[in-house]
Design an enzyme around this catalytic site. Structure first.
Site, PDB file in Angstrom:
ATOM      1  N   LYS A 115       0.779  -1.191   0.170  1.00 29.19           N
ATOM      2  CA  LYS A 115       0.050   0.144  -0.094  1.00 29.19           C
ATOM      3  C   LYS A 115       0.955   1.338   0.119  1.00 29.19           C
ATOM      4  O   LYS A 115       0.538   2.241  -0.827  1.00 29.19           O
ATOM      5  CB  LYS A 115      -0.904   0.009   1.273  1.00 29.19           C
ATOM      6  CG  LYS A 115      -1.880  -0.989   1.393  1.00 29.19           C
ATOM      7  CD  LYS A 115      -2.779  -1.039   2.495  1.00 29.19           C
ATOM      8  CE  LYS A 115      -2.274  -0.852   3.863  1.00 29.19           C
ATOM      9  NZ  LYS A 115      -1.607  -2.201   4.376  1.00 29.19           N
ATOM     10  N   ARG A 132      -9.046   0.889   9.367  1.00 26.14           N
ATOM     11  CA  ARG A 132      -8.535  -0.485   9.847  1.00 26.14           C
ATOM     12  C   ARG A 132      -9.853  -1.474  10.529  1.00 26.14           C
ATOM     13  O   ARG A 132      -9.513  -2.412  10.481  1.00 26.14           O
ATOM     14  CB  ARG A 132      -7.495  -0.351  10.733  1.00 26.14           C
ATOM     15  CG  ARG A 132      -6.141  -0.064  10.268  1.00 26.14           C
ATOM     16  CD  ARG A 132      -5.485  -0.865   9.663  1.00 26.14           C
ATOM     17  NE  ARG A 132      -4.327  -1.267   9.962  1.00 26.14           N
ATOM     18  CZ  ARG A 132      -3.075  -0.543   9.548  1.00 26.14           C
ATOM     19  NH1 ARG A 132      -3.109   0.429   9.022  1.00 26.14           N
ATOM     20  NH2 ARG A 132      -1.926  -1.018  10.244  1.00 26.14           N
ATOM     21  N   ARG A 164      11.609  -5.377   4.715  1.00 29.13           N
ATOM     22  CA  ARG A 164      11.312  -4.049   4.602  1.00 29.13           C
ATOM     23  C   ARG A 164      12.294  -3.157   5.182  1.00 29.13           C
ATOM     24  O   ARG A 164      12.564  -3.239   6.476  1.00 29.13           O
ATOM     25  CB  ARG A 164       9.870  -3.763   5.048  1.00 29.13           C
ATOM     26  CG  ARG A 164       9.450  -2.473   4.731  1.00 29.13           C
ATOM     27  CD  ARG A 164       7.825  -2.262   4.727  1.00 29.13           C
ATOM     28  NE  ARG A 164       7.253  -2.669   5.997  1.00 29.13           N
ATOM     29  CZ  ARG A 164       6.043  -2.725   5.929  1.00 29.13           C
ATOM     30  NH1 ARG A 164       5.228  -2.276   4.899  1.00 29.13           N
ATOM     31  NH2 ARG A 164       5.409  -3.113   7.031  1.00 29.13           N
ATOM     32  N   ARG A 222      11.407  -0.942  10.614  1.00 34.20           N
ATOM     33  CA  ARG A 222      10.559  -0.466  11.498  1.00 34.20           C
ATOM     34  C   ARG A 222      10.543  -1.254  12.768  1.00 34.20           C
ATOM     35  O   ARG A 222      10.544  -2.622  12.740  1.00 34.20           O
ATOM     36  CB  ARG A 222       9.117  -0.518  10.757  1.00 34.20           C
ATOM     37  CG  ARG A 222       8.457   0.466   9.933  1.00 34.20           C
ATOM     38  CD  ARG A 222       7.560   0.468   9.100  1.00 34.20           C
ATOM     39  NE  ARG A 222       6.558  -0.077   9.897  1.00 34.20           N
ATOM     40  CZ  ARG A 222       5.236  -0.159   9.535  1.00 34.20           C
ATOM     41  NH1 ARG A 222       5.003   0.093   8.216  1.00 34.20           N
ATOM     42  NH2 ARG A 222       4.167  -0.922  10.141  1.00 34.20           N
ATOM     43  N   ARG A 270      -0.093  -8.690  14.010  1.00 37.58           N
ATOM     44  CA  ARG A 270      -0.569  -7.437  12.989  1.00 37.58           C
ATOM     45  C   ARG A 270      -1.324  -8.260  11.974  1.00 37.58           C
ATOM     46  O   ARG A 270      -2.493  -7.821  11.460  1.00 37.58           O
ATOM     47  CB  ARG A 270       0.679  -6.880  12.409  1.00 37.58           C
ATOM     48  CG  ARG A 270       1.024  -5.735  13.282  1.00 37.58           C
ATOM     49  CD  ARG A 270       2.480  -5.305  12.964  1.00 37.58           C
ATOM     50  NE  ARG A 270       2.515  -4.548  11.730  1.00 37.58           N
ATOM     51  CZ  ARG A 270       3.514  -4.352  10.844  1.00 37.58           C
ATOM     52  NH1 ARG A 270       4.625  -5.092  10.987  1.00 37.58           N
ATOM     53  NH2 ARG A 270       3.190  -3.768   9.613  1.00 37.58           N
TER      54      ARG A 270
HETATM   55  P1  AMP Z   1       0.991   0.611   9.167  1.00 36.67           P
HETATM   56  O1  AMP Z   1       2.346   1.466   8.883  1.00 36.67           O
HETATM   57  O2  AMP Z   1      -0.131   0.934   8.263  1.00 36.67           O
HETATM   58  O3  AMP Z   1       1.174  -0.938   9.068  1.00 36.67           O
HETATM   59  O4  AMP Z   1       0.639   0.830  10.735  1.00 36.67           O
HETATM   60  C1  AMP Z   1       1.536   0.766  11.839  1.00 36.67           C
HETATM   61  C2  AMP Z   1       0.664   0.502  13.237  1.00 36.67           C
HETATM   62  O5  AMP Z   1       0.211   1.980  13.361  1.00 36.67           O
HETATM   63  C3  AMP Z   1      -0.250  -0.481  13.084  1.00 36.67           C
HETATM   64  O6  AMP Z   1       0.131  -1.859  13.432  1.00 36.67           O
HETATM   65  C4  AMP Z   1      -1.401   0.126  14.285  1.00 36.67           C
HETATM   66  O7  AMP Z   1      -0.699  -0.052  15.514  1.00 36.67           O
HETATM   67  C5  AMP Z   1      -1.159   1.619  14.221  1.00 36.67           C
HETATM   68  N1  AMP Z   1      -2.152   2.030  12.958  1.00 36.67           N
HETATM   69  C6  AMP Z   1      -2.111   2.542  11.590  1.00 36.67           C
HETATM   70  N2  AMP Z   1      -3.238   2.685  11.171  1.00 36.67           N
HETATM   71  C7  AMP Z   1      -4.033   2.562  12.054  1.00 36.67           C
HETATM   72  C8  AMP Z   1      -5.406   2.930  12.131  1.00 36.67           C
HETATM   73  N3  AMP Z   1      -6.141   3.182  11.056  1.00 36.67           N
HETATM   74  N4  AMP Z   1      -6.264   2.276  13.152  1.00 36.67           N
HETATM   75  C9  AMP Z   1      -5.529   1.991  14.408  1.00 36.67           C
HETATM   76  N5  AMP Z   1      -4.281   1.714  14.340  1.00 36.67           N
HETATM   77  C10 AMP Z   1      -3.272   2.200  13.236  1.00 36.67           C
END
Ligand code: AMP
Length: 214
Positions: free
Chosen positions: A13, A88, A127, A160, A171
């Site tokens: 994404k 999410r 990554r 990360r 996750r």
């Molecule tokens: P991502 O970079 O999108 O994989 O997000 C990393 C982490 O941020 C996720 O595992 C969640 O802990 C938090 N996170 C990101 N987007 C959301 C969301 N829309 N709602 C809740 N937590 C989020």
């Protein structure tokens, strides 16, 4: 054009959103990036989000919804944006629908990037982000020249905090239980497009442009 990107962690994404931003002038709104910045800045919001992020759980809806409501009204969003990693869960999707109705900015598409589980795991564990260029790379899939471009610029390949084996399992479970139901939600709303997120980044980008008709 306003787009939601759906897909498991590692489905591409962020990579595809960055390219759409660079080439089509759409803003990339990544709640993950916004939250990581908040954690790095040590803000109150960041402190509240940190534990959930490290565990691979979702951060509370009120935090994320507040960030989105603030972000979509920025100047760079006037020609459209890609929501990358948001919504999410169903609560977030319903709150988004209400917000965008109130703003008179309905969504145009929800695009699911579909990727097989084995590939997802390699993509996530491999990554890295270049500390100098900010470019997203992968130690398994990026070319040697792309990796060298970062290190030659004096950059480090940063992993990360939540891209470790212990957190990834959770996750993916959170994705299956809370985010996957959004596929049906957006299908019912007649907004869903599904593309394969496998193969070369350029091929995936081509599929994306085709379904977005741009
Ligand atoms: P991502 O970079 O999108 O994989 O997000 C990393 C982490 O941020 C996720 O595992 C969640 O802990 C938090 N996170 C990101 N987007 C959301 C969301 N829309 N709602 C809740 N937590 C989020």
């Amino acid at each position: 054009m306003r787009i939601v990107f759906l897909g498991a962690p590692g489905s591409g994404k962020g990579t595809q959103a960055q390219r759409l931003m660079a080439e089509k002038g759409l803003a990339q709104i990544s709640t993950g990036d916004l939250l990581r910045n908040a954690v790095a800045s040590g803000s109150e919001l960041g402190k509240r989000a940190k534990a959930a992020m490290n565990a691979g759980d979702l951060v509370s809806d009120d935090i994320v919804l507040g960030m989105i409501a603030e972000r979509v009204v920025h100047d760079d969003c006037k020609d459209g944006y890609i929501l990358d990693g948001f919504p999410r869960n169903l609560t977030q999707a319903e709150a988004l629908a209400k917000l965008l109705t109130d703003l008179g900015q309905p969504l145009d598409f929800a695009v699911l990037l579909d990727v097989d589980m084995d590939i997802l795991l390699k993509r996530i564990t491999g990554r890295r982000t270049c500390s100098v260029t900010g470019k997203l790379l992968n130690v398994y899939f990026s070319s040697q020249s792309d990796l060298a471009e970062c290190t030659n610029a004096g950059g480090e390949l940063i992993q990360r905090a939540d891209d470790n084996e212990a957190t990834i399992g959770n996750r993916l479970t959170v994705y299956r239980e809370q985010t996957e139901p959004l596929i049906d939600y957006y299908r019912s709303a007649n907004l869903l497009q599904v593309i394969s997120g496998e193969g070369e980044m350029n091929e995936v980008y081509g599929r994306l442009l085709k379904v977005l008709k741009i």
